[in-house]
Design an enzyme around this catalytic site. Structure first.
Site, PDB file in Angstrom:
ATOM      1  N   SER A 241     -26.456  -5.185  23.385  1.00 44.45           N
ATOM      2  CA  SER A 241     -25.968  -6.605  23.707  1.00 44.45           C
ATOM      3  C   SER A 241     -27.693  -7.000  24.337  1.00 44.45           C
ATOM      4  CB  SER A 241     -25.276  -5.867  24.524  1.00 44.45           C
ATOM      5  OG  SER A 241     -25.045  -5.312  24.626  1.00 44.45           O
ATOM      6  N   HIS A 271     -20.698  -1.126  18.687  1.00 51.60           N
ATOM      7  CA  HIS A 271     -21.163  -0.863  20.378  1.00 51.60           C
ATOM      8  C   HIS A 271     -19.977  -1.193  20.965  1.00 51.60           C
ATOM      9  CE1 HIS A 271     -23.748  -2.304  23.165  1.00 51.60           C
ATOM     10  NE2 HIS A 271     -23.777  -3.204  23.185  1.00 51.60           N
ATOM     11  N   HIS A 318     -24.421   8.925  20.288  1.00 51.02           N
ATOM     12  CA  HIS A 318     -24.797   7.495  20.933  1.00 51.02           C
ATOM     13  C   HIS A 318     -26.368   7.565  20.380  1.00 51.02           C
ATOM     14  CE1 HIS A 318     -27.367   5.461  23.285  1.00 51.02           C
ATOM     15  NE2 HIS A 318     -25.721   4.633  24.047  1.00 51.02           N
ATOM     16  N   ARG A 327     -21.412   8.342  31.879  1.00 54.39           N
ATOM     17  CA  ARG A 327     -20.382   7.173  32.131  1.00 54.39           C
ATOM     18  C   ARG A 327     -19.296   7.583  32.217  1.00 54.39           C
ATOM     19  NH1 ARG A 327     -23.528   3.077  28.679  1.00 54.39           N
ATOM     20  NH2 ARG A 327     -23.436   4.375  27.442  1.00 54.39           N
ATOM     21  N   ASP A 373     -17.655   4.811  26.265  1.00 51.75           N
ATOM     22  CA  ASP A 373     -16.478   4.239  25.364  1.00 51.75           C
ATOM     23  C   ASP A 373     -15.068   5.595  25.589  1.00 51.75           C
ATOM     24  OD1 ASP A 373     -17.487   1.717  24.925  1.00 51.75           O
ATOM     25  OD2 ASP A 373     -18.555   2.585  23.234  1.00 51.75           O
TER      26      ASP A 373
HETATM   27  N1  NMX Z   1     -18.145  10.061  13.889  1.00 54.11           N
HETATM   28  C1  NMX Z   1     -18.889   9.919  11.943  1.00 54.11           C
HETATM   29  N2  NMX Z   1     -20.185  10.154  12.614  1.00 54.11           N
HETATM   30  C2  NMX Z   1     -21.539   9.713  12.934  1.00 54.11           C
HETATM   31  C3  NMX Z   1     -21.138   9.504  14.239  1.00 54.11           C
HETATM   32  C4  NMX Z   1     -19.679   9.763  14.453  1.00 54.11           C
HETATM   33  N3  NMX Z   1     -19.066   9.119  15.987  1.00 54.11           N
HETATM   34  N4  NMX Z   1     -21.965   9.371  14.932  1.00 54.11           N
HETATM   35  C5  NMX Z   1     -22.843   9.584  14.648  1.00 54.11           C
HETATM   36  N5  NMX Z   1     -22.519   9.273  12.928  1.00 54.11           N
HETATM   37  C6  NMX Z   1     -22.977   9.786  11.929  1.00 54.11           C
HETATM   38  C7  NMX Z   1     -23.613   8.228  11.908  1.00 54.11           C
HETATM   39  O1  NMX Z   1     -22.652   6.921  11.253  1.00 54.11           O
HETATM   40  C8  NMX Z   1     -24.745   8.643  10.673  1.00 54.11           C
HETATM   41  O2  NMX Z   1     -24.746   8.504   9.220  1.00 54.11           O
HETATM   42  P1  NMX Z   1     -25.194   8.109   7.913  1.00 54.11           P
HETATM   43  O3  NMX Z   1     -26.306   9.048   7.918  1.00 54.11           O
HETATM   44  O4  NMX Z   1     -23.976   8.936   7.052  1.00 54.11           O
HETATM   45  O5  NMX Z   1     -25.202   6.446   8.049  1.00 54.11           O
HETATM   46  C9  NMX Z   1     -25.430   9.755  11.064  1.00 54.11           C
HETATM   47  O6  NMX Z   1     -24.065  10.160  11.565  1.00 54.11           O
HETATM   48  C10 NMX Z   1     -27.280  10.071  12.034  1.00 54.11           C
HETATM   49  O7  NMX Z   1     -26.636   8.931  12.902  1.00 54.11           O
HETATM   50  P2  NMX Z   1     -27.285   9.366  14.167  1.00 54.11           P
HETATM   51  O8  NMX Z   1     -28.192   9.025  14.745  1.00 54.11           O
HETATM   52  O9  NMX Z   1     -26.624   9.947  15.352  1.00 54.11           O
HETATM   53  O10 NMX Z   1     -26.716   8.146  14.824  1.00 54.11           O
HETATM   54  P3  NMX Z   1     -26.973   6.122  15.371  1.00 54.11           P
HETATM   55  O11 NMX Z   1     -27.752   5.898  16.319  1.00 54.11           O
HETATM   56  O12 NMX Z   1     -26.753   5.671  14.118  1.00 54.11           O
HETATM   57  O13 NMX Z   1     -25.646   5.873  16.010  1.00 54.11           O
HETATM   58  C11 NMX Z   1     -23.803   5.154  17.062  1.00 54.11           C
HETATM   59  C12 NMX Z   1     -24.352   5.903  16.967  1.00 54.11           C
HETATM   60  C13 NMX Z   1     -23.327   5.152  18.885  1.00 54.11           C
HETATM   61  C14 NMX Z   1     -23.611   4.178  16.133  1.00 54.11           C
HETATM   62  C15 NMX Z   1     -23.021   6.262  16.711  1.00 54.11           C
HETATM   63  O14 NMX Z   1     -22.964   7.438  16.814  1.00 54.11           O
HETATM   64  C16 NMX Z   1     -21.743   5.139  15.896  1.00 54.11           C
HETATM   65  O15 NMX Z   1     -21.013   5.053  15.147  1.00 54.11           O
HETATM   66  N6  NMX Z   1     -20.573   6.438  17.112  1.00 54.11           N
HETATM   67  C17 NMX Z   1     -18.709   6.085  16.857  1.00 54.11           C
HETATM   68  C18 NMX Z   1     -18.933   4.526  17.182  1.00 54.11           C
HETATM   69  C19 NMX Z   1     -19.332   4.572  18.702  1.00 54.11           C
HETATM   70  O16 NMX Z   1     -18.874   5.232  19.646  1.00 54.11           O
HETATM   71  N7  NMX Z   1     -19.340   3.526  19.127  1.00 54.11           N
HETATM   72  C20 NMX Z   1     -19.997   3.713  21.080  1.00 54.11           C
HETATM   73  C21 NMX Z   1     -21.451   3.109  21.040  1.00 54.11           C
HETATM   74  C22 NMX Z   1     -21.641   3.075  23.338  1.00 54.11           C
HETATM   75  N8  NMX Z   1     -21.326   1.746  23.135  1.00 54.11           N
HETATM   76  O17 NMX Z   1     -20.010   1.343  24.087  1.00 54.11           O
HETATM   77  O18 NMX Z   1     -22.300   0.913  22.520  1.00 54.11           O
HETATM   78  C1  MLT Z   2     -24.336   0.187  26.033  1.00 48.43           C
HETATM   79  O1  MLT Z   2     -23.636   1.475  26.877  1.00 48.43           O
HETATM   80  O2  MLT Z   2     -25.571  -0.698  25.498  1.00 48.43           O
HETATM   81  C2  MLT Z   2     -24.265   1.510  24.515  1.00 48.43           C
HETATM   82  O3  MLT Z   2     -24.352   3.542  25.572  1.00 48.43           O
HETATM   83  C3  MLT Z   2     -25.100   1.395  23.648  1.00 48.43           C
HETATM   84  C4  MLT Z   2     -26.108   1.878  23.319  1.00 48.43           C
HETATM   85  O4  MLT Z   2     -26.749   2.088  24.632  1.00 48.43           O
HETATM   86  O5  MLT Z   2     -27.063   1.645  22.635  1.00 48.43           O
END
Ligand code: NMX
Ligand code: MLT
Length: 442
Positions: A241, A271, A318, A327, A373
């Site tokens: 964002s 996100h 994350h 948080r 979240d």
């Molecule tokens: N559950 C299952 N798999 C996961 C998760 C999770 N919570 N977190 C990461 N992975 C997987 C990810 O999909 C990736 O798989 P692949 O190689 O098959 O594509 C692998 O682990 C490596 O990912 P990371 O490098 O650890 O994480 P990345 O930086 O790519 O993604 C998020 C970060 C936040 C997108 C990821 O952890 C996620 O999808 N979390 C669940 C959704 C979530 O809670 N999002 C909110 C974030 C905070 N916000 O408010 O923005």
């Molecule tokens: C945020 O608050 O924007 C989320 O934790 C995602 C991020 O920092 O990448």
């Protein structure tokens, strides 16, 4: 309120001179090496953006102008000494770099109240959308519709000198932030309370007024909303964002466009949509296990099932953090202080025990710990705001404080249009194995 604008400009123009000096005298300095891995996994860890409002440390979490969340909860002005800080104070801190006095913050609240009028056509645009369109669709459309009010756009059209762009941007930013509670509450009441709307109370602070207009104006919800609006406000410049608002703003799009674009990014499940997905996923778990008090083993089974289906566990992981998000901890602390027993919060705490070891065992997940979240929905739910499809709008209202403070800064610094370079896959392949016979055609 001119003195806040004046103080902001005084501070920011000093930094702007520093920005120009560094650019002119040190432009040739090499500051990082970039690996292919970084490029191919979402540009993680590459220092590419100038953002002054906050900085994220992977292990310690976010600091706003150097202050942790715990420090903000202690130092920022509050309505009552035992309450939570007013988000207006954080906005002041992000703009000016100093902890404000209570008087400054109350003045800012009053300023927002005087700017809060939303033109009728914005509500007409919301009303034109079907009620089953997502609250974030309605929210982003409303913000875009409100761009008719942009003072920056008018100033630009009138040919104002670019060194004054920050001034009309500041006015747009203040107006936009002031109006968000009204728009968010309108969508909430439209979707979930038969279109029965509640008038603003200009004597209330910004967060309390939002709670009031949503029809959840008890002192407890006001206190929660103040904390909620503080902790979601900013997370340095690279999150989707914040980066989107900056990128779109770099084309000199007006602040309404930049913020609306940011909101469509926040609406994604990786996100801000994750805050509603967490509650949705918990309900799916309750259905699937046919109990609302699962054992740890049952819970573990459901987590494994979700992973096997190729889905993520919402609220966990994350892109930058490598420890439990402070948080999350701040909200957990809030729950411990003010809430005796809540089935939803109990489930969220149980998940905190069960999820991380499972995610750690997967191997590829870099951070098995909860993010912001994972907790937020359970607090809202506990206080009777059960319509979880709305939760991302609340995240969005808060995020305005950080991304829009940064946008005014961008304009004082005169940051240029953002335009990285791209290459076809062939270019990357040639870098690593130009002559390989194994290469598939693509
Ligand atoms: N559950 C299952 N798999 C996961 C998760 C999770 N919570 N977190 C990461 N992975 C997987 C990810 O999909 C990736 O798989 P692949 O190689 O098959 O594509 C692998 O682990 C490596 O990912 P990371 O490098 O650890 O994480 P990345 O930086 O790519 O993604 C998020 C970060 C936040 C997108 C990821 O952890 C996620 O999808 N979390 C669940 C959704 C979530 O809670 N999002 C909110 C974030 C905070 N916000 O408010 O923005
Ligand atoms: C945020 O608050 O924007 C989320 O934790 C995602 C991020 O920092 O990448």
């Amino acid at each position: 309120m001119e003195y806040i604008k004046y103080r902001f400009f005084q501070k920011a123009s000093k930094c702007s001179k520093e920005f120009q000096r560094i650019k002119e005298n040190h432009g040739g300095k090499v500051i990082a090496q970039i690996t292919l891995e970084q490029v191919l996994s979402g540009m993680k860890g590459i220092p590419l953006l100038v953002t002054d409002t906050s900085k994220l440390d992977p292990n310690e979490g976010i600091r706003f102008k150097g202050y942790t969340i715990d420090e903000l909860r202690e130092k920022l002005p509050k309505i009552s000494p035992s309450g939570e800080p007013l988000p207006e104070g954080l906005f002041y801190l992000m703009l000016i770099g100093e902890i404000p006095s209570k008087e400054d913050v109350l003045n800012l609240s009053k300023d927002f109240a005087t700017r809060a009028h939303v033109p009728q056509h914005v509500f007409d645009v919301i009303d034109a959308l079907p009620k089953n369109s997502r609250p974030m669709t309605q929210f982003s459309a409303a913000i875009l519709a409100m761009a008719t009010e942009s003072i920056f756009q008018k100033a630009y059209r009138a040919g104002v000198n670019k060194k004054y762009f920050w001034d009309s941007t500041y006015e747009d930013v203040m107006n936009l932030i002031a109006r968000l509670p009204h728009i968010a509450a309108y969508i909430y009441r439209r979707n979930f309370h038969n279109d029965e709307h509640i008038e603003a109370n200009p004597r209330l602070d910004w967060a309390a007024n939002l709670a009031h207009m949503m029809g959840h104006g008890s002192e407890e919800v006001r206190r929660l909303f103040r904390l909620y609006m503080v902790i979601h406000a900013d997370h340095e410049g690279g999150n989707v964002s914040a980066h989107t608002a900056h990128l779109v703003g770099s084309a000199l799009s007006n602040p309404y466009y930049a913020y609306a674009a940011a909101m469509t990014g926040l609406a994604g499940p990786l996100h801000g949509f994750a805050n509603q997905d967490v509650i949705h996923w918990i309900f799916q778990m309750i259905d699937d296990l046919d109990t609302d008090t699962p054992t740890d083993e049952q819970m573990a089974g459901y987590i494994q099932k979700t992973l096997k289906e190729g889905r993520v566990i919402p609220g966990y992981g994350h892109a930058v953090l490598r420890k439990t998000d402070p948080r999350f901890t701040a909200q957990q602390d809030f729950a411990e202080r003010y809430i005796k027993d809540s089935p939803m919060i109990n489930l969220v705490n149980q998940l905190y025990r069960v999820v991380p070891p499972i995610l750690s065992n997967v191997g590829k997940i870099k951070n098995p710990w909860p993010n912001v979240d994972a907790f937020s929905g359970s607090l809202l739910y506990h206080y009777g705001i059960k319509e979880y499809t709305f939760y991302t709008v609340l995240f969005g209202v808060s995020r305005a404080l950080g991304v829009l403070a940064s946008l005014v800064n961008d304009r004082v610094y005169g940051l240029p249009i953002e335009r990285p370079t791209s290459y076809p896959l062939q270019w990357f392949r040639d870098l690593v194995d130009k002559d390989s016979k194994e290469k598939e055609s693509c």
